[in-house]
Design a protein around this motif. Structure first.
Motif, PDB file in Angstrom:
ATOM      1  N   GLU A 369       0.839  -1.199   0.000  1.00 55.29           N
ATOM      2  CA  GLU A 369       0.000   0.000   0.000  1.00 55.29           C
ATOM      3  C   GLU A 369       0.878   1.254   0.000  1.00 55.29           C
ATOM      4  OE1 GLU A 369      -1.810   0.676   3.743  1.00 55.29           O
ATOM      5  OE2 GLU A 369      -3.797   0.948   2.863  1.00 55.29           O
ATOM      6  N   THR A 370       1.913   1.241   0.852  1.00 57.05           N
ATOM      7  CA  THR A 370       2.808   2.394   0.931  1.00 57.05           C
ATOM      8  C   THR A 370       3.549   2.570  -0.393  1.00 57.05           C
ATOM      9  OG1 THR A 370       3.110   1.925   3.251  1.00 57.05           O
ATOM     10  CG2 THR A 370       4.687   3.433   2.260  1.00 57.05           C
ATOM     11  N   GLN A 371       4.028   1.471  -0.969  1.00 54.31           N
ATOM     12  CA  GLN A 371       4.761   1.581  -2.239  1.00 54.31           C
ATOM     13  C   GLN A 371       3.880   2.180  -3.320  1.00 54.31           C
ATOM     14  OE1 GLN A 371       7.253  -1.553  -3.512  1.00 54.31           O
ATOM     15  NE2 GLN A 371       7.365  -2.487  -1.515  1.00 54.31           N
ATOM     16  N   GLU A 372       2.623   1.740  -3.345  1.00 53.40           N
ATOM     17  CA  GLU A 372       1.718   2.273  -4.371  1.00 53.40           C
ATOM     18  C   GLU A 372       1.464   3.751  -4.133  1.00 53.40           C
ATOM     19  OE1 GLU A 372      -1.753  -0.010  -5.158  1.00 53.40           O
ATOM     20  OE2 GLU A 372      -0.466  -1.297  -6.377  1.00 53.40           O
ATOM     21  N   CYS A 373       1.359   4.111  -2.863  1.00 48.81           N
ATOM     22  CA  CYS A 373       1.077   5.497  -2.533  1.00 48.81           C
ATOM     23  C   CYS A 373       2.261   6.384  -2.933  1.00 48.81           C
ATOM     24  CB  CYS A 373       0.791   5.600  -1.041  1.00 48.81           C
ATOM     25  SG  CYS A 373       0.457   7.250  -0.531  1.00 48.81           S
ATOM     26  N   VAL A 374       3.485   5.904  -2.665  1.00 46.68           N
ATOM     27  CA  VAL A 374       4.684   6.675  -3.016  1.00 46.68           C
ATOM     28  C   VAL A 374       4.753   6.847  -4.533  1.00 46.68           C
ATOM     29  CG1 VAL A 374       7.208   6.584  -3.052  1.00 46.68           C
ATOM     30  CG2 VAL A 374       5.975   6.039  -0.952  1.00 46.68           C
ATOM     31  N   SER A 375       4.457   5.785  -5.256  1.00 48.09           N
ATOM     32  CA  SER A 375       4.506   5.857  -6.715  1.00 48.09           C
ATOM     33  C   SER A 375       3.452   6.837  -7.230  1.00 48.09           C
ATOM     34  CB  SER A 375       4.276   4.445  -7.259  1.00 48.09           C
ATOM     35  OG  SER A 375       3.918   4.506  -8.582  1.00 48.09           O
ATOM     36  N   TRP A 376       2.262   6.778  -6.638  1.00 48.51           N
ATOM     37  CA  TRP A 376       1.181   7.688  -7.036  1.00 48.51           C
ATOM     38  C   TRP A 376       1.580   9.141  -6.773  1.00 48.51           C
ATOM     39  CZ3 TRP A 376      -1.668  11.053  -3.967  1.00 48.51           C
ATOM     40  CH2 TRP A 376      -2.783  11.629  -4.577  1.00 48.51           C
ATOM     41  N   LEU A 377       2.218   9.367  -5.602  1.00 52.91           N
ATOM     42  CA  LEU A 377       2.637  10.732  -5.267  1.00 52.91           C
ATOM     43  C   LEU A 377       3.653  11.259  -6.285  1.00 52.91           C
ATOM     44  CD1 LEU A 377       3.115  10.925  -1.421  1.00 52.91           C
ATOM     45  CD2 LEU A 377       1.840  12.492  -2.855  1.00 52.91           C
ATOM     46  N   ALA A 378       4.588  10.369  -6.674  1.00 50.14           N
ATOM     47  CA  ALA A 378       5.623  10.791  -7.634  1.00 50.14           C
ATOM     48  C   ALA A 378       4.975  11.139  -8.975  1.00 50.14           C
ATOM     49  CB  ALA A 378       6.652   9.690  -7.802  1.00 50.14           C
ATOM     50  N   GLN A 379       4.033  10.307  -9.427  1.00 52.17           N
ATOM     51  CA  GLN A 379       3.346  10.605 -10.694  1.00 52.17           C
ATOM     52  C   GLN A 379       2.613  11.938 -10.595  1.00 52.17           C
ATOM     53  OE1 GLN A 379       0.651   7.319 -10.979  1.00 52.17           O
ATOM     54  NE2 GLN A 379       2.076   6.017 -12.063  1.00 52.17           N
ATOM     55  N   GLN A 380       1.993  12.113  -9.423  1.00 53.17           N
ATOM     56  CA  GLN A 380       1.199  13.317  -9.193  1.00 53.17           C
ATOM     57  C   GLN A 380       2.074  14.573  -9.313  1.00 53.17           C
ATOM     58  OE1 GLN A 380      -1.962  12.911  -8.578  1.00 53.17           O
ATOM     59  NE2 GLN A 380      -2.496  15.016  -8.185  1.00 53.17           N
ATOM     60  N   VAL A 381       3.270  14.494  -8.731  1.00 55.65           N
ATOM     61  CA  VAL A 381       4.153  15.666  -8.754  1.00 55.65           C
ATOM     62  C   VAL A 381       4.589  15.952 -10.191  1.00 55.65           C
ATOM     63  CG1 VAL A 381       6.410  16.537  -8.082  1.00 55.65           C
ATOM     64  CG2 VAL A 381       4.950  15.466  -6.387  1.00 55.65           C
ATOM     65  N   ILE A 382       4.937  14.911 -10.933  1.00 51.36           N
ATOM     66  CA  ILE A 382       5.400  15.136 -12.312  1.00 51.36           C
ATOM     67  C   ILE A 382       4.259  15.716 -13.148  1.00 51.36           C
ATOM     68  CG2 ILE A 382       6.254  14.043 -14.403  1.00 51.36           C
ATOM     69  CD1 ILE A 382       7.969  12.337 -12.820  1.00 51.36           C
ATOM     70  N   ARG A 383       3.062  15.181 -12.954  1.00 50.14           N
ATOM     71  CA  ARG A 383       1.908  15.701 -13.678  1.00 50.14           C
ATOM     72  C   ARG A 383       1.721  17.179 -13.340  1.00 50.14           C
ATOM     73  NH1 ARG A 383      -3.558  14.074 -14.710  1.00 50.14           N
ATOM     74  NH2 ARG A 383      -4.141  15.556 -16.331  1.00 50.14           N
ATOM     75  N   THR A 384       1.878  17.487 -12.062  1.00 49.73           N
ATOM     76  CA  THR A 384       1.689  18.867 -11.625  1.00 49.73           C
ATOM     77  C   THR A 384       2.723  19.793 -12.262  1.00 49.73           C
ATOM     78  OG1 THR A 384       0.864  18.029  -9.553  1.00 49.73           O
ATOM     79  CG2 THR A 384       1.499  20.322  -9.581  1.00 49.73           C
ATOM     80  N   GLN A 385       3.968  19.295 -12.392  1.00 52.36           N
ATOM     81  CA  GLN A 385       5.010  20.136 -13.002  1.00 52.36           C
ATOM     82  C   GLN A 385       4.579  20.572 -14.396  1.00 52.36           C
ATOM     83  OE1 GLN A 385       8.103  17.280 -12.932  1.00 52.36           O
ATOM     84  NE2 GLN A 385       8.805  17.785 -10.883  1.00 52.36           N
ATOM     85  N   THR A 386       3.910  19.662 -15.139  1.00 49.99           N
ATOM     86  CA  THR A 386       3.584  20.025 -16.523  1.00 49.99           C
ATOM     87  C   THR A 386       2.208  20.657 -16.656  1.00 49.99           C
ATOM     88  OG1 THR A 386       2.856  17.794 -16.882  1.00 49.99           O
ATOM     89  CG2 THR A 386       5.083  18.310 -17.599  1.00 49.99           C
ATOM     90  N   LEU A 387       1.314  20.362 -15.687  1.00 52.48           N
ATOM     91  CA  LEU A 387      -0.018  20.956 -15.805  1.00 52.48           C
ATOM     92  C   LEU A 387       0.036  22.472 -15.766  1.00 52.48           C
ATOM     93  CD1 LEU A 387      -2.468  18.773 -13.751  1.00 52.48           C
ATOM     94  CD2 LEU A 387      -2.654  19.445 -16.131  1.00 52.48           C
ATOM     95  N   TRP A 388       1.061  22.975 -15.132  1.00 53.07           N
ATOM     96  CA  TRP A 388       1.174  24.412 -15.074  1.00 53.07           C
ATOM     97  C   TRP A 388       1.209  25.004 -16.485  1.00 53.07           C
ATOM     98  CZ3 TRP A 388       5.693  26.877 -16.932  1.00 53.07           C
ATOM     99  CH2 TRP A 388       5.555  28.258 -16.981  1.00 53.07           C
ATOM    100  N   LEU A 389       1.994  24.371 -17.348  1.00 50.96           N
ATOM    101  CA  LEU A 389       2.153  24.879 -18.699  1.00 50.96           C
ATOM    102  C   LEU A 389       0.808  24.882 -19.420  1.00 50.96           C
ATOM    103  CD1 LEU A 389       4.752  25.803 -19.862  1.00 50.96           C
ATOM    104  CD2 LEU A 389       5.048  23.588 -20.951  1.00 50.96           C
ATOM    105  N   LYS A 390       0.054  23.826 -19.135  1.00 51.79           N
ATOM    106  CA  LYS A 390      -1.264  23.714 -19.737  1.00 51.79           C
ATOM    107  C   LYS A 390      -2.143  24.872 -19.252  1.00 51.79           C
ATOM    108  CE  LYS A 390      -5.311  20.834 -19.250  1.00 51.79           C
ATOM    109  NZ  LYS A 390      -5.844  19.764 -18.435  1.00 51.79           N
ATOM    110  N   GLY A 391      -2.135  25.082 -17.924  1.00 56.36           N
ATOM    111  CA  GLY A 391      -2.943  26.161 -17.361  1.00 56.36           C
ATOM    112  C   GLY A 391      -2.548  27.492 -17.965  1.00 56.36           C
ATOM    113  N   LEU A 392      -1.270  27.659 -18.141  1.00 56.30           N
ATOM    114  CA  LEU A 392      -0.766  28.911 -18.698  1.00 56.30           C
ATOM    115  C   LEU A 392      -1.290  29.085 -20.122  1.00 56.30           C
ATOM    116  CD1 LEU A 392       1.182  31.223 -17.993  1.00 56.30           C
ATOM    117  CD2 LEU A 392       2.964  29.941 -19.161  1.00 56.30           C
ATOM    118  N   ALA A 393      -1.162  28.042 -20.913  1.00 54.48           N
ATOM    119  CA  ALA A 393      -1.607  28.116 -22.312  1.00 54.48           C
ATOM    120  C   ALA A 393      -3.085  28.466 -22.379  1.00 54.48           C
ATOM    121  CB  ALA A 393      -1.349  26.787 -23.006  1.00 54.48           C
TER     122      ALA A 393
END
Ligand SMILES: CCCCCCCCCCCCCCCC(=O)SCCNC(=O)CCNC(=O)[C@H](O)C(C)(C)COP(=O)(O)OP(=O)(O)OC[C@H]1O[C@@H](n2cnc3c(N)ncnc32)[C@H](O)[C@@H]1OP(=O)(O)O
Ligand SMILES: O=C(CO)COP(=O)(O)O
Length: 573
Positions: A369-393
């Motif tokens: 459960e913890t491993q899945e949560c850590v992986s989900w958090l990492a994906q979430q952060v990377i998605r967030t890094q790029t969503l900004w560009l989308k929001g900006l556009a």
């Protein structure tokens, strides 16, 4: 405690946890736009002030950052001693000694050697020295370095409240230089940064980086139990004490294609463990999105994609690269995202009680459960890094950061001038530059010609990739409608899921979110009139063809590549 053993268990029981993870991520993602992008965020150019006042004054000014609440000052030596004396490291040292038959003292010595190789030795004097140098360099390279001031205010606040982890995307060596430079400029604590070990081997430069906050980690640790133990205790001690913000590049290397990369999870596990074990009340993750009009290493990265090995990082290489100072790299943009509370994000995802069953100082394998949560958090952060560009556009309406002044043709011309090493405008058409051979050397051989053309294509493609995340979901929907030749929502969704799976190494998709991704794609295409939807059907009207064929074309190079690898012909017909 071997990593392979731990993960074998994970893979075999993964499905048991699948459903609950899906449900949890769904509810969390429904709450808010995870990018944290705010339209009212104003950008300011940090070079503006540097062009008006003295660089020496900037480098030597009073620097009094307010550290994490109650964090005691800790010298690099004291930090190392704390790590070495920790119960955790003592325990693992004994275990390793028993397993290898070496004496405990010898293993301790090895651990101490690893720590010496690894540890940072942050000193303000070196930050000032680099601060002065970087002011000069950045002014030569960039027209502007735009940052969101509001994001810095949020970061300052977060630093007071809990240990902070800075998680930028990674496109260039400039990333880590500019981040420390910004924090220094705004009187925020200088971060300690996980750096790949090749940088340490650069004569003098390695030591300067160490004294500017870099701690060096081996790139592939494999099953070296002692190394994992030293590294994780080192990182956890920094997080526990709140000694300094920790910065690490979750993608693990600079993305050669400018697309986001699948996260590496080792560091992510380490920084989160003090929270899981209840040693700190909360941890704050700060996603940072860095993008460039023109990346300094664009040509080198394209060569690497063509199979040319990466040149070793050497001080001589760095000196030789000084001719980049003669070039114009346009602007860079740094967006400090909304701080994410790990406590809030993991609520309902991880049962921290499991950590009460063993003394905290003992190594404990994270649950599935913890491993899945850590992986989900990492994906979430990377998605967030790029969503900004989308929001900006989107917020710019024209979907582009396009200045109102000067006139359009001048904006186009300056953009083309910036990329003149790869494109040119000829008779009103923008084409790839066909380079001529060196003077007197005659024309290129066929092979040289192919490599040069491929290099130009890859460089241009990398800039396309930088914006692809904005279009990826609608593009997959457009492709699904076209390929299935069906208007049935069910058929199209099924194909869309196939594409999500297929492209899971090319783009960041959050696990278990396929139906939201599909609905988001429908909604975006509906908005621009490219599809019509009902409960049962998704159709593409004639007037939407221009948009959908453009979107399909964006995916074509990826599909071509998979088709070349074989096996997919049937599904793409
Ligand atoms: C004013 C101006 C100032 C200017 C001032 C300038 C400052 C200037 C500073 C310079 C600063 C430079 C900064 C450069 C920037 C980079 O160099 S970026 C590159 C370096 N950084 C990173 O790579 C960070 C991200 N990487 C990671 O987190 C990786 O996981 C690690 C930690 C490097 C390890 O990599 P790896 O060995 O490839 O391991 P990984 O695949 O993650 O995991 C292997 C397995 O071990 C398992 N494992 C994980 N944790 C453990 C554990 N504790 N024990 C046992 N097994 C474990 C994993 O689950 C995994 O299992 P599988 O899933 O493969 O079955
Ligand atoms: O990320 C690194 C330092 O910035 C080193 O890795 P790469 O050179 O492979 O990108």
């Amino acid at each position: 405690m071997s990593s392979s053993g731990c993960n074998r268990g994970f893979k075999s029981t993964q499905t048991r946890y699948y459903i609950s993870t899906i449900l949890n991520s769904v509810s969390l993602l429904q709450c808010e736009d995870p990018s944290g992008y705010k339209q009212e965020d104003e950008f300011m150019d940090i070079l503006e002030e540097r062009r008006r006042s003295s660089d020496l004054g900037h480098a030597l000014r009073t620097f009094t950052p307010t550290p994490y609440r109650g964090a005691p000052p800790l010298s690099a030596g004291a930090l190392n001693r704390t790590v070495l004396e920790s119960q955790y490291l003592r325990y693992v040292t004994k275990e390793v000694a028993m397993e290898t038959g070496e004496s405990v003292d010898l293993v301790r010595e090895e651990a101490s050697g690893i720590l010496d190789e690894m540890s940072q030795n942050l000193q303000l004097g070196f930050i000032r020295l680099l601060g002065f140098t970087l002011s000069k360099v950045f002014k030569r390279l960039f027209s502007h370095i735009n940052i969101n001031q509001e994001g810095l205010n949020r970061l300052q606040q977060a630093i007071q409240e809990s240990p902070v982890i800075l998680m930028p995307n990674h496109r260039s060596y400039v990333d880590f230089l500019v981040l420390s430079y910004i924090l220094f400029t705004y009187d925020l604590p200088i971060p300690v940064i996980a750096a790949g070990i090749p940088l340490m081997d650069m004569k003098m430069v390695g030591e300067i980086l160490r004294r500017s906050g870099a701690f060096f980690i081996r790139r592939a640790i494999g099953s070296d139990k002692l190394y994992w133990a030293v590294l994780s205790e080192y990182v956890k001690t920094i997080v526990r004490t709140g000694y300094a913000p920790v910065e690490f590049y979750v993608e693990g290397l600079r993305s050669r294609t400018l697309k986001s990369l699948t996260p590496k999870l080792g560091m992510m596990h380490m920084v989160l463990e003090p929270f899981f074990k209840g040693e700190v009340y909360d941890i704050t993750l700060v996603p940072i999105s860095i993008s460039y009009d023109r990346v300094l290493e664009e040509s080198l990265l394209a060569h690497e994609l063509l199979g040319v090995p990466k040149p070793r990082e050497t001080t001589m290489g760095l000196l030789k690269a000084r001719r980049v100072l003669e070039e114009d790299y346009g602007s860079m943009h740094v967006y400090f995202g909304m701080p994410l509370s790990v406590r809030q994000l993991t609520k309902g995802r991880v049962d921290r009680c499991e950590y009460n069953l063993l003394p905290r100082d003992l190594p404990q394998r994270p649950s599935v459960e913890t491993q899945e949560c850590v992986s989900w958090l990492a994906q979430q952060v990377i998605r967030t890094q790029t969503l900004w560009l989308k929001g900006l556009a989107i917020s710019f309406g024209a979907r582009l950061d396009w200045p109102e002044q000067p006139p359009e043709n001048q904006v186009m011309a300056s953009s083309m001038a910036l990329h003149r090493s790869v494109i040119r405008c000829h008779q009103g058409c923008v084409t790839l530059l066909e380079e001529e051979g060196p003077v007197g050397a005659g024309p290129f051989t066929t092979e040289e010609g192919v490599v040069r053309r491929a290099r130009a294509v890859l460089m241009v493609a990398a800039y396309r990739n930088q914006a692809l995340h904005v279009f990826i979901r609608p593009a997959m929907l457009a492709l699904a409608i076209h390929t299935t030749r069906s208007s049935q929502r069910e058929d199209i969704y099924s194909y869309f899921r196939f594409l999500l799976d297929l492209f899971s190494n090319d783009f960041i998709f959050i696990t278990g979110r396929s139906s939201q991704d599909f609905e988001e794609a429908c909604s975006l295409l509906r908005k621009c009139g490219a599809v019509q939807t009902s409960q049962q059907e998704v159709t593409s009207p004639e007037e939407g063809q221009r948009t959908t064929s453009f979107l399909r074309a964006l995916l074509q190079p990826f599909i071509d590549a998979y088709q070349v690898c074989g096996g997919l012909n049937v599904r793409f017909k």
